[in-house]
Design a protein around this motif. Structure first.
Motif, PDB file in Angstrom:
ATOM      1  N   PHE A  94     -24.705  21.390  12.725  1.00 14.13           N
ATOM      2  CA  PHE A  94     -25.618  21.689  13.989  1.00 14.13           C
ATOM      3  C   PHE A  94     -24.833  22.694  15.005  1.00 14.13           C
ATOM      4  N   LEU A  95     -23.655  22.271  15.279  1.00 13.73           N
ATOM      5  CA  LEU A  95     -22.825  22.964  16.081  1.00 13.73           C
ATOM      6  C   LEU A  95     -22.399  24.545  15.837  1.00 13.73           C
ATOM      7  N   ASP A  96     -22.271  24.522  14.483  1.00  9.43           N
ATOM      8  CA  ASP A  96     -22.016  25.982  13.835  1.00  9.43           C
ATOM      9  C   ASP A  96     -23.337  26.725  13.892  1.00  9.43           C
ATOM     10  N   GLU A  97     -24.519  26.151  13.576  1.00  7.32           N
ATOM     11  CA  GLU A  97     -25.817  26.876  13.683  1.00  7.32           C
ATOM     12  C   GLU A  97     -25.963  27.481  15.102  1.00  7.32           C
ATOM     13  N   ALA A  98     -25.799  26.435  16.196  1.00  5.13           N
ATOM     14  CA  ALA A  98     -26.153  26.510  17.359  1.00  5.13           C
ATOM     15  C   ALA A  98     -25.108  28.052  17.970  1.00  5.13           C
ATOM     16  N   SER A 296     -19.347  25.816  20.608  1.00  2.00           N
ATOM     17  CA  SER A 296     -17.995  26.131  19.982  1.00  2.00           C
ATOM     18  C   SER A 296     -16.914  25.024  20.354  1.00  2.00           C
ATOM     19  N   TYR A 297     -16.918  24.991  21.936  1.00  5.97           N
ATOM     20  CA  TYR A 297     -15.876  23.843  22.359  1.00  5.97           C
ATOM     21  C   TYR A 297     -16.314  22.648  21.788  1.00  5.97           C
ATOM     22  N   GLU A 298     -17.404  22.034  21.779  1.00  8.14           N
ATOM     23  CA  GLU A 298     -17.788  20.496  21.136  1.00  8.14           C
ATOM     24  C   GLU A 298     -17.195  20.578  19.756  1.00  8.14           C
ATOM     25  N   LYS A 299     -17.057  21.538  19.223  1.00  8.57           N
ATOM     26  CA  LYS A 299     -16.772  21.683  17.632  1.00  8.57           C
ATOM     27  C   LYS A 299     -15.368  21.622  17.396  1.00  8.57           C
ATOM     28  N   THR A 359     -12.052  20.808  30.724  1.00  9.32           N
ATOM     29  CA  THR A 359     -12.541  22.018  30.315  1.00  9.32           C
ATOM     30  C   THR A 359     -14.138  21.595  29.989  1.00  9.32           C
ATOM     31  N   LEU A 360     -14.404  20.512  29.028  1.00 10.14           N
ATOM     32  CA  LEU A 360     -15.644  20.241  28.766  1.00 10.14           C
ATOM     33  C   LEU A 360     -16.360  19.767  29.865  1.00 10.14           C
ATOM     34  N   TYR A 361     -15.903  19.193  30.902  1.00  9.64           N
ATOM     35  CA  TYR A 361     -16.754  19.074  32.119  1.00  9.64           C
ATOM     36  C   TYR A 361     -17.025  20.167  32.801  1.00  9.64           C
TER      37      TYR A 361
END
Length: 493
Positions: A94-98, A296-299, A359-361
């Motif tokens: 799902f993260l790739d698709e997003a 991309s960062y979450e993945k 970075t995530l925040y």
């Protein structure tokens, strides 16, 4: 039979893939109809939602095969396996698709420019970034992918009149305003930050992020001036000190921090009540930029060159001047202290645990600043599982610092604590939902949360209609969402 949510998300993406295949490109001058780019952006939104939901709710009752998952009570889910083999594979998919769908939009569509100027006369000219949210025809804005048109005599709205006053008692919270960065990208608490404090509304926006300067109304600013003369009692050309003492649905101000986004400076939008015809944005390309950055960062746990470029473009547009990735890294990410952000922002948490990755925040905070008053915040908080901490720690919604210097701006006797505003004994900051000490929020000591509320319950009627005899809920083939009963009772957790 009720299919697990992951399969529903796959089904939605398959439908959108077919739409993307069959539809034309950007719609040209007819973006009041869905297009390929709109479908791509929607696909990125769906995929990002499901990918992050699975990541942050992994192992719980809110995902298939998690502990306590209600779907496990049905025989048809016995031995259930994910379409991609595991929940981790699903998250990656799902993260790739997003990211892939978002990149196709972001690479093709430029952001609407921001001059950085709040127009206050014809001599200032139009600022296209402000005007994009309050123009009658949005076809000329490349960033706008899909919008709803209004026409007098057919369908109109009252947004312009609302933004001309107190936005129907809807305001920005203290936490939201405090969360905005400085103009140079540093947090307000960073050493050397040019933050002027919040004793006066003009101090709040000085040297702050361009989006706050443009979209937070200040006393003395003009709300309209373009067009002919207007004589309408329901308009106010000059913004006053917020009428927080006024309980009127259309005339009152709630938090004292009042929204300009959606305003039109044209007097013809104010000549009749409920007569606005400015367009309503459904999808805009800035979301694609931010969806790619986050997905991309979450993945991957890192930002690639594309994500850095998108982030720099978002921030450059916000300030009306060039901002580099290096400046974002140095001034924003490196100077972010999540422990100081937590009092202002529920998104500093996931699963009742404070984030440790600045970075995530910072990615989450960027979404919050960019999508001010556009209706995406609640979905973001849910998919990040960013509300668990409210179960045990209630939160007080506050507005501007009324009981600092600003109460002196109101006539003597106009502010009556406990009658039309909250008391200074509660807080120096106005608490609009706790004026009445008998309100549920006041009694609870602030906002609280239950796990069940991450999803809505399935109606009891649906269990009865689908049961084998029309009356035995247990014989229904469907199952309830976590922590909701199958009878009209409160959630259990």
């Amino acid at each position: 039979k009720r299919r697990p949510r992951t399969e529903v998300a796959h089904f939605i993406l398959e439908d959108l893939d077919k739409a993307i295949e069959l539809m034309s490109g950007d719609g040209g001058t007819a973006k009041t109809r869905i297009t390929q780019n709109a479908a791509l952006l929607f696909k990125s939104r769906v995929a990002l939602y499901e990918g992050t939901w699975l990541k942050y709710f992994k192992g719980t009752a809110f995902v298939p095969n998690g502990t306590g998952w209600p779907g496990a009570t049905k025989d048809y889910n016995s031995g259930y396996t994910f379409p991609k083999g595991s929940i981790d594979n699903e998250i990656t998919f799902f993260l790739d698709e997003a990211a892939n769908a978002a990149k196709l939009v972001a690479d093709a569509i430029n952001l609407t420019p921001n001059s950085g100027v709040l127009p206050q006369s014809n001599a200032d000219g139009d600022n296209q970034y402000i005007k994009m949210f309050g123009d009658v025809n949005l076809n000329g804005y490349p960033e706008v992918l899909f919008w709803k048109q209004y026409v007098r005599g057919l369908t109109t709205h009252n947004v312009v009149m609302a933004t001309n006053k107190g936005c129907y008692n809807t305001g920005l919270t203290r936490g939201y305003v405090d969360n905005f960065l400085m103009e140079d990208g540093t947090p307000v608490y960073a050493a050397g930050a040019a933050y002027k404090g919040d004793d006066d509304l003009s101090d709040v926006v000085e040297n702050r992020d361009g989006r706050l300067r443009l979209f937070l109304k200040l006393p003395g600013q003009l709300n309209y001036w373009k067009g002919g003369a207007i004589d309408a009692p329901h308009t106010q050309p000059l913004e006053p000190y917020p009428a927080v003492y006024d309980g009127g649905e259309e005339t009152g101000y709630s938090t004292g921090y009042t929204i300009r986004k959606g305003i039109s400076f044209e007097t013809d939008q104010l000549t009749e009540h409920n007569g606005s015809t400015t367009g309503c944005i459904i999808f805009r390309a800035a979301e694609a930029y931010l969806n790619y950055i986050e997905a991309s960062y979450e993945k991957n746990g890192t930002l690639d060159a594309t994500a850095k470029d998108y982030w720099a473009k978002i921030r450059s547009r916000a300030e009306g001047q060039t901002v580099t990735w290096s400046e974002i890294q140095t001034n924003t990410i490196n100077k972010t202290d999540i422990t100081k952000e937590a009092p202002n922002d529920w998104a500093a948490y996931s699963a009742n645990v404070l984030l440790t990755d600045p970075t995530l925040y910072s990615i989450r905070r960027e979404r919050r600043m960019e999508f001010l008053a556009e209706g995406l915040r609640k979905a973001d908080l849910k998919r990040w599982r960013a509300l668990d901490q409210l179960i045990t720690t209630p939160y007080h919604i506050e507005g501007f610092k009324l009981w600092g210097g600003m109460q002196n701006e109101y006539a003597a006797g106009l502010l009556k604590p406990g009658v039309n505003v909250s008391s200074p004994s509660q807080s120096l900051y106005i608490r609009p939902l706790e004026v009445d000490a008998t309100s549920k929020i006041a009694i609870n000591g602030g906002f609280t949360w239950r796990k069940a509320h991450y999803l809505s319950p399935i109606a009891v009627e649906h269990f009865l209609l689908s049961s084998s005899d029309g009356s035995t809920i247990e014989s229904s083939p469907i199952y309830q969402n976590p922590y909701w009963p199958t009878r009209p009772e409160p959630a259990t957790e």
